[in-house]
Design an enzyme around this catalytic site. Structure first.
Site, PDB file in Angstrom:
ATOM      1  CE1 TYR A   1     -11.384 -17.960   7.936  1.00  0.00           C
ATOM      2  CE2 TYR A   1     -11.292 -15.591   7.504  1.00  0.00           C
ATOM      3  CZ  TYR A   1     -10.881 -16.702   8.228  1.00  0.00           C
ATOM      4  OH  TYR A   1      -9.971 -16.556   9.244  1.00  0.00           O
TER       5      TYR A   1
ATOM      6  CD  GLU B   1      -3.917 -17.069  10.419  1.00  0.00           C
ATOM      7  OE1 GLU B   1      -3.190 -16.560  11.292  1.00  0.00           O
ATOM      8  OE2 GLU B   1      -5.169 -17.055  10.480  1.00  0.00           O
TER       9      GLU B   1
ATOM     10  NE  ARG C   1      35.015  15.996   3.331  1.00  0.00           N
ATOM     11  CZ  ARG C   1      35.781  14.976   2.924  1.00  0.00           C
ATOM     12  NH1 ARG C   1      35.721  14.556   1.677  1.00  0.00           N
ATOM     13  NH2 ARG C   1      36.608  14.392   3.768  1.00  0.00           N
TER      14      ARG C   1
ATOM     15  CE1 TYR D   1      35.258  11.404   4.042  1.00  0.00           C
ATOM     16  CE2 TYR D   1      34.525   9.167   4.533  1.00  0.00           C
ATOM     17  CZ  TYR D   1      35.322  10.044   3.811  1.00  0.00           C
ATOM     18  OH  TYR D   1      36.173   9.548   2.867  1.00  0.00           O
TER      19      TYR D   1
ATOM     20  CG  ASN E   1      -8.663 -10.084   9.397  1.00  0.00           C
ATOM     21  OD1 ASN E   1      -7.695  -9.582   8.842  1.00  0.00           O
ATOM     22  ND2 ASN E   1      -8.976 -11.361   9.276  1.00  0.00           N
TER      23      ASN E   1
ATOM     24  CG  HIS F   1      -8.745 -13.746  17.752  1.00  0.00           C
ATOM     25  ND1 HIS F   1      -9.575 -14.836  17.877  1.00  0.00           N
ATOM     26  CD2 HIS F   1      -8.128 -13.889  16.548  1.00  0.00           C
ATOM     27  CE1 HIS F   1      -9.472 -15.585  16.795  1.00  0.00           C
ATOM     28  NE2 HIS F   1      -8.592 -15.045  15.974  1.00  0.00           N
TER      29      HIS F   1
ATOM     30  CG  PHE G   1      -5.046 -10.298   6.499  1.00  0.00           C
ATOM     31  CD1 PHE G   1      -3.829 -10.947   6.557  1.00  0.00           C
ATOM     32  CD2 PHE G   1      -6.128 -10.970   5.952  1.00  0.00           C
ATOM     33  CE1 PHE G   1      -3.669 -12.242   6.078  1.00  0.00           C
ATOM     34  CE2 PHE G   1      -5.981 -12.264   5.460  1.00  0.00           C
ATOM     35  CZ  PHE G   1      -4.747 -12.896   5.533  1.00  0.00           C
TER      36      PHE G   1
END
Length: 525
Positions: free
Chosen positions: A60, A432, A289, A286, A202, A90, A346
């Site tokens: 791959y 994906e 405190r 609060y 990646n 990309h 990844f």
């Protein structure tokens, strides 16, 4: 106040990078160097990739397509072209450009994970990435586009374009094309070999780079919030009995104990606290405190994120990963020479979930800080010696009234940002089908950190102003006095109304860049 020690050189080996070193490179231009052993690890990894190519086995991203196109075989003569096409295609980000420090954080963290020696990239490519950093060449990177699986693809692709002489970059304030930027600093573009485009893009380096900045900033914000809360406790005539060690020994959350101890140290020597030990007030609100419990829980959340960031910084997060023959399960795909395994390191979920958690925790820190600010400003609940909105002649003057509006607006933004890690949109033809959205988680977290620094800064400004009205003869603690002095070095007391936006920004910077923490440490050491 003394400077915190910042390294001028950071040596990366894929094993020991820290968030503080990322900050040193990203914000302070520390020089980046590769450890000698990193060259050997990367070269060995590269030789394994070449042995796999020679075998002809389908691997791959080396001789196949990507994502949904994983079954598409790539001819040997097109393998290098495949890597260039990958980076180009990309680089499809959108939105605002990342800041210089954000880009630098991404570059140093990517170089470090490649130096680990499981990515199959030639050392010369990583050297070029380091050279760009050291020369001050910063790729133009769009902030949106990452799904946090397969890593931060789009932002890293914009970064990688400059290595091949494409895309755009900034140098000395000028925007140049990638090849112009390289030529300006005397560098040559690289021609990507097999797997190298994939190795560059990646991974989780947008997420972990910005998360490193966030962790350091968030820790400073929590420290400053302790200081602000201690100061508010004093000027509102509260008590620090809530910070007695016995209370926190019977509920020993680590962060809670740290914040309680910090309040005790900050207020040590306070004659303000001594002056009303026997007053009729039974309990504080609060926001005073429960300060150790709330601030401590935030500390623990940020520490939980730090643990993940420190692991991720020194992890191999691309895909596929390259291992020596015989080092993995024999059932894993590979050759007699090396094993190239496609998996999911990844995926940004280990960071995304904790980033959302930490951002939510920091938002609650802002909420309690804003409530303490109100206790100093609000004429219905503030101490009688304090004038409404901390200004004499209130009505004619508004004092810090609108500073609280700003704090409330920023708090609203923090609350509205959502939790990106709860969403997942399948992509790449369903290949994906579950993503982390860690890129958006870290961008949101960074926004939260900036907002909360301002909100805590507002409390510090108001606390310092309230201290101007303390009854004669009463003095702040050693630590809180130093905090007040740090504010007064850059912001004068408020008399007549004046424009406050610049002072809010100054106070936020004192919080974000550690000056409040430094002032306390200097005073108490």
């Amino acid at each position: 106040m003394r400077e915190r020690e910042i390294p001028t050189t950071v040596v990366i080996d894929g094993e020991s990078l820290t968030p503080e070193e990322v900050v040193a490179v990203a914000r302070h231009d520390a020089r980046l160097e590769l450890a000698d052993g990193a060259y050997e690890k990367m070269q060995a990894s590269r030789e394994r990739v070449e042995s796999v190519i020679d075998s002809g086995d389908p691997v791959y991203g080396v001789n196949t397509g990507f994502g949904h196109l994983v079954e598409t075989h790539i001819d040997t003569e097109d393998i290098e072209r495949l890597q260039t096409n990958l980076v180009r295609s990309h680089a499809a980000g959108a939105g605002r450009e990342l800041s210089i420090e954000e880009v630098r954080s991404m570059m140093v963290t990517r170089a470090n994970t490649l130096a680990k020696g499981y990515s199959g990239i030639r050392p010369m490519v990583v050297e070029l990435l380091a050279d760009l950093l050291n020369a001050g060449v910063h790729p133009l990177v769009r902030s949106r586009g990452s799904l946090g699986a397969s890593g931060d693809l789009a932002p890293l692709a914009h970064m990688a374009l400059v290595l091949i002489g494409e895309g755009d970059a900034y140098y000395d304030g000028d925007r140049l094309t990638g090849d112009e930027a390289l030529a300006t600093v005397g560098l040559e573009p690289v021609t990507l070999a097999s797997k190298e485009g994939l190795a560059l893009i990646n991974g989780t380096q947008l997420t972990v780079g910005l998360a490193s900045l966030f962790v350091v900033d968030a820790e400073r914000v929590v420290d400053a919030a302790d200081a602000a809360g201690a100061l508010t406790t004093e000027v509102t005539m509260g008590t620090t009995a809530n910070c007695d060690p016995a209370i926190h020994e019977v509920r020993p959350h680590p962060g809670q104990q740290v914040s309680a101890a910090a309040i005790r140290r900050l207020t040590a020597g306070s004659t303000v606290l001594e002056s009303h030990k026997d007053c009729e007030r039974v309990q504080d609100a609060y926001s005073i405190r429960c300060l150790p419990q709330v601030h401590g829980a935030v500390r623990d959340a940020v520490e939980h994120l730090r643990e993940a960031v420190e692991i991720e910084l020194n992890s191999a997060t691309d895909n596929p990963l390259v291992f020596p023959a015989g080092s993995v399960d024999e059932r894993a795909p590979g050759t007699d020479v090396a094993a190239v395994i496609s998996a999911g390191n990844f995926h940004g979920e280990p960071l995304a979930l904790r980033l959302d958690y930490a951002a939510g925790a920091l938002t609650d820190l802002a909420a309690i800080s804003e409530r303490r600010t109100d206790r100093m400003l609000n004429p219905k609940i503030q101490e009688s010696y304090l004038p409404p909105f901390l200004t004499e002649h209130s009505g004619l003057r508004s004092g810090y009234m609108i500073a609280q509006y700003t704090a409330a607006a920023l708090l609203n933004e923090c609350r509205s940002l959502g939790r990106p890690s709860l969403d997942s949109t399948p992509v790449s033809g369903g290949q994906e089908d579950h993503v982390s959205m860690s890129g958006q988680s870290v961008l949101n977290a960074r926004t939260v950190a900036e907002n909360v620094a301002t909100i805590v800064g507002v409390e510090l400004l108001c606390g310092s102003q309230a201290a101007e009205f303390l009854p004669d003869g009463l003095g702040l603690g050693t630590g809180t006095g130093a905090v007040r002095d740090a504010i007064r070095e850059v912001v004068p007391p408020l008399g007549d109304d004046r424009q406050l936006d610049g002072e809010l920004e100054i106070a936020a910077d004192l919080v974000r860049f550690g000056a409040i923490r430094a002032a306390v440490e200097d005073a108490l050491d």
